[in-house]
Write an enzyme that holds these catalytic residues in place. Structure first.
Site, PDB file in Angstrom:
ATOM      1  N   ILE A  70      54.366  29.668 -26.577  1.00 60.06           N
ATOM      2  CA  ILE A  70      55.289  30.679 -27.078  1.00 60.06           C
ATOM      3  C   ILE A  70      56.008  30.037 -28.255  1.00 60.06           C
ATOM      4  O   ILE A  70      56.457  28.899 -28.174  1.00 60.06           O
ATOM      5  CB  ILE A  70      56.272  31.137 -25.972  1.00 60.06           C
ATOM      6  CG1 ILE A  70      57.221  32.233 -26.502  1.00 60.06           C
ATOM      7  CG2 ILE A  70      57.046  29.977 -25.392  1.00 60.06           C
ATOM      8  CD1 ILE A  70      58.111  32.832 -25.416  1.00 60.06           C
ATOM      9  N   SER A  71      56.092  30.730 -29.371  1.00 60.68           N
ATOM     10  CA  SER A  71      56.596  30.127 -30.603  1.00 60.68           C
ATOM     11  C   SER A  71      58.085  29.815 -30.512  1.00 60.68           C
ATOM     12  O   SER A  71      58.840  30.410 -29.736  1.00 60.68           O
ATOM     13  CB  SER A  71      56.352  31.067 -31.789  1.00 60.68           C
ATOM     14  OG  SER A  71      54.982  31.206 -32.069  1.00 60.68           O
TER      15      SER A  71
END
Length: 224
Positions: A70-71
């Site tokens: 997840i960024s």
């Protein structure tokens, strides 16, 4: 479960500090209030594995399984802002992952079409987004390099994995006047976040925004 106000406030302060620190590279000294509100509103702890929930509001990427991440929230906020989203926009996302980026976009645009090449991640994201009420996001399993032509052209396109070059099928599916944000470069090192804008006459202008590090875009994308 959702983060407490102290965690969220700290995250938003860290995003603001990083935006100001990188302003000379990005050309953005501040992000729009609408984008910041969407990032604040979406519960990031719902989009990370339960064993990492206590780290959900750290300003850093986190693993979500299948070799994906997840960024970083700052990067999600910056990439969203670069799209210049509007309430009537239809957006394509390549790389659904956990669904977090799609959820943020869903607060800002009319419709998000999101593609994920890993079936397990796609199904998990689809279920999660539905359960959390993000009903203007459609998730499809497929090779995002080829785009989702059935719903083209798009007002903007966002790619959340590093491609070897800007994918031509995505440029073709972008509306005149549209914006495409994509990390470009080899795995993990030497990548640059690129912003492509498509003029009304169909010509393109591309600029480098900032150095980045994303997981590689998988699929059939060897041809230029």
């Amino acid at each position: 479960m959702s983060g407490n106000h102290r965690d969220i406030d700290r995250l938003m302060q860290e995003i603001d500090a990083e935006v100001r620190y990188t302003r000379r590279m990005t050309g953005r000294g501040a992000l729009t209030a609408q984008v910041l509100a969407a990032v604040r509103e979406v519960p990031r702890d719902e989009f990370v594995p339960s064993n990492l929930a206590e780290r959900a509001y750290d300003n850093r990427p986190l693993p979500i399984g299948d070799g994906q991440t997840i960024s970083q929230p700052y990067m999600v906020a910056l990439m969203t802002d670069l799209l210049e989203p509007q309430p009537d926009h239809v957006v394509l996302e390549v790389g659904t992952g956990s669904g977090y980026q799609a959820a943020v976009l869903s607060r800002l645009v009319q419709q998000v079409y999101s593609m994920e090449i890993i079936p397990t991640l796609a199904e998990q994201a689809r279920t999660r987004l539905h359960q959390l009420g993000y009903d203007n996001v459609s998730v499809r399993v497929g090779d995002g390099y080829q785009g989702w032509p059935e719903h083209a052209p798009y007002d903007s396109i966002i790619v959340t994995a590093a491609a070897p070059h800007v994918p031509p099928p995505l440029i073709n599916q972008l509306k005149p006047g549209g914006r495409l944000v994509v990390p470009v470069g080899p795995s993990h090192y030497g990548q640059q976040l690129m912003l492509l804008t498509k003029a009304e006459d169909g010509s393109n202008e591309t600029r480098v925004v900032i150095p980045v590090a994303f997981v590689p875009l998988t699929g059939d994308h060897d041809a230029n």
